[in-house]
Write a protein that holds these residues in place. Structure first.
Motif, PDB file in Angstrom:
ATOM      1  N   VAL A 116    -113.093   2.182 -40.872  1.00  0.00           N
ATOM      2  CA  VAL A 116    -113.737   1.985 -42.171  1.00  0.00           C
ATOM      3  C   VAL A 116    -114.626   3.179 -42.491  1.00  0.00           C
ATOM      4  O   VAL A 116    -115.452   3.577 -41.664  1.00  0.00           O
ATOM      5  N   LYS A 158    -118.311   2.536 -47.045  1.00  0.00           N
ATOM      6  CA  LYS A 158    -117.717   1.206 -47.167  1.00  0.00           C
ATOM      7  C   LYS A 158    -118.307   0.266 -46.124  1.00  0.00           C
ATOM      8  O   LYS A 158    -118.554  -0.918 -46.399  1.00  0.00           O
ATOM      9  N   LEU A 159    -118.574   0.777 -44.940  1.00  0.00           N
ATOM     10  CA  LEU A 159    -119.158  -0.048 -43.891  1.00  0.00           C
ATOM     11  C   LEU A 159    -120.556  -0.519 -44.279  1.00  0.00           C
ATOM     12  O   LEU A 159    -120.902  -1.695 -44.107  1.00  0.00           O
ATOM     13  N   GLU A 217    -121.682  -0.826 -47.289  1.00  0.00           N
ATOM     14  CA  GLU A 217    -121.504  -1.783 -48.387  1.00  0.00           C
ATOM     15  C   GLU A 217    -121.128  -3.162 -47.848  1.00  0.00           C
ATOM     16  O   GLU A 217    -121.603  -4.191 -48.327  1.00  0.00           O
ATOM     17  N   THR A 218    -120.267  -3.189 -46.813  1.00  0.00           N
ATOM     18  CA  THR A 218    -119.798  -4.458 -46.253  1.00  0.00           C
ATOM     19  C   THR A 218    -120.899  -5.177 -45.482  1.00  0.00           C
ATOM     20  O   THR A 218    -121.078  -6.397 -45.617  1.00  0.00           O
ATOM     21  N   GLY A 275    -125.826  -2.166 -41.779  1.00  0.00           N
ATOM     22  CA  GLY A 275    -124.819  -1.122 -41.866  1.00  0.00           C
ATOM     23  C   GLY A 275    -125.298   0.208 -41.320  1.00  0.00           C
ATOM     24  O   GLY A 275    -124.593   0.880 -40.567  1.00  0.00           O
ATOM     25  N   ASP A 295    -109.978  -6.474 -42.731  1.00  0.00           N
ATOM     26  CA  ASP A 295    -110.907  -5.473 -43.249  1.00  0.00           C
ATOM     27  C   ASP A 295    -111.148  -4.320 -42.283  1.00  0.00           C
ATOM     28  O   ASP A 295    -111.996  -3.458 -42.515  1.00  0.00           O
ATOM     29  N   MET A 303    -112.567  -4.349 -39.545  1.00  0.00           N
ATOM     30  CA  MET A 303    -113.864  -4.478 -38.893  1.00  0.00           C
ATOM     31  C   MET A 303    -113.721  -5.356 -37.654  1.00  0.00           C
ATOM     32  O   MET A 303    -113.012  -6.370 -37.681  1.00  0.00           O
TER      33      MET A 303
END
Length: 423
Positions: A79, A83-84, A86-87, A93, A345, A347
């Motif tokens: 990722v 984006k990480l 944000e997730t 994060g 995802d 992750m």
């Protein structure tokens, strides 16, 4: 099990023969099911904290993905960094990015501390752009990592040729934090260190039952039964049916590799700087070179046929001929594959299944650093640290819809990729 992988034969760390006879009986503070990076790192750090630890491995140390992978010690995840964040949210994060950005250092510090014989190299790793779109993706990753202070370089085509020995790639991202190891050597070294810290390890002892009785978990194996208040299911893509629906939390993809004969100086044109490489293609190619001058190439899918002949060997010859036409005729002597647990995802997860029962999984091909860091963090929690100290918030088991069907569809697609040449 000599044919498990090249690494099983070439690792300087010998197998720990004494573990094969270790009984499984009595009680422990924690039982760890699975003798790969996660289980062994958990055992090492938990035993170092004074806990009594029993590791149970169905086959041999490193039998699963730990002894079959490419050997890249990468920072971060698949990722992209932004984006990480944000997730996971800004606080978790950024903490996760810092932790996993430093992941290779943790691995290499363990190698140094315990003098693990695994051919460690610290020249970084290269993410290669297979197309213009791939180069744009790497530009975005470069910009994001630089904003987070990471030591990364964006390479143009000429610089990539100097670093890799081929002009096929449009550019690349060189991450100076990363490196590579003999993956089986690292697994065996972790096992040796865990034993030295006081952990017990039993190999050839498949777990056949896991039930909770009062405050304790009762783990039944082919060689006895043991009880503990805490259990870690550290099996990832090799978990089987020990816990209901655990294998429905991810899709399985296979990744195969083939290794040439030792080629000596003839292989020096391949990755002359010593890095390992993987590319941005949807069906990824990985490439590395070992200490004895073997060129090792791999991609997604099962190993089909033998190293001397068959679909996978034909694909590998065509791929290397396109990358390095001056290598000439190649003879592959080892071929193998392994399973990777993929989440939707990309992750990883640390699942809290029940009181005292954890299952880290879904490493998405980043097993060396993820397994090591998760093992260290789980050991802290098992010893009494708050669960908030884990790299990720724990989650319940999240069951995917028809993961088996998705895995079979991907298998067919990867087989077709090999059959048409994949180049």
């Amino acid at each position: 099990m000599d044919d498990l992988s090249l690494w099983n034969l070439s690792a300087a760390e010998p197998p720990l023969a004494a573990t094969s006879e270790a009984p499984v009986e009595g009680a422990a503070d924690v039982v760890i099911i699975g003798g790969g990076y996660t289980g062994l790192a958990t055992a090492l750090f938990a035993a170092a904290r004074g806990m009594s630890v029993q590791v149970i491995e169905a086959r041999c140390i490193g039998y699963g993905g730990s002894g079959r992978n490419v050997g890249l010690v990468n920072a971060g995840l698949w990722v992209p960094p932004d984006k990480l964040v944000e997730t996971l949210g800004p606080k978790v994060g950024r903490r996760f990015l810092d932790l996993f950005g430093n992941g290779p250092q943790v691995v290499f510090d363990l190698i140094e501390k315990h003098q693990i014989r695994c051919e460690p190299r610290r020249e970084g790793s290269i993410h290669a752009a297979h197309s213009a779109a791939g180069l744009r993706d790497l530009q975005g990753r470069f910009d994001a990592w630089r904003r987070h202070g990471a030591p990364v370089d964006l390479l143009d085509r000429d610089e990539m040729q100097d670093r890799t020995g081929t002009r096929l790639y449009r550019g690349g991202l060189l991450d100076h934090r990363a490196g590579k190891v003999n993956p089986m050597g690292y697994a065996r070294g972790l096992a040796r260190a865990a034993l030295g810290a006081g952990a017990r390890i039993s190999t050839g002892a498949p777990a056949t039952g896991l039930v909770r009785q009062g405050a304790l978990w009762r783990v039944t194996t082919a060689r006895g039964t043991i009880e503990a208040p805490q259990v870690v299911l550290a099996t990832n893509a090799y978990g089987g049916a020990l816990w209901p629906d655990l294998d429905r939390a991810y899709s399985v993809i296979h990744f195969f590799q083939l290794a040439t004969d030792p080629m000596g100086e003839a292989s020096a044109q391949v990755l002359p700087g010593g890095q390992g490489l993987w590319d941005t293609a949807p069906v990824m190619t990985a490439l590395t070179r070992d200490a004895e001058g073997r060129v090792i190439v791999g991609s997604m899918g099962r190993m089909i046929g033998t190293p001397q002949g068959g679909i996978s060997a034909r694909w590998a010859r065509k791929r290397l001929a396109r990358l390095f036409p001056d290598l000439g005729a190649l003879r592959f002597t080892q071929g193998w594959d392994g399973r990777i647990a993929m989440t939707p995802d990309h992750m990883p997860r640390i699942c809290h299944l029940e009181t005292g029962l954890f299952a880290p999984l879904g490493y998405n091909g980043r097993g060396i650093t993820t397994g090591t860091l998760f093992g260290r963090a789980l050991a802290q929690v098992l010893a009494g640290a708050p669960r908030e100290s884990l790299p990720l918030p724990v989650t319940p088991l999240q069951r995917l819809r028809m993961p088996g069907l998705q895995s079979r569809a991907l298998d067919l697609a990867f087989t077709a990729h090999q059959m048409i040449g994949g180049v």
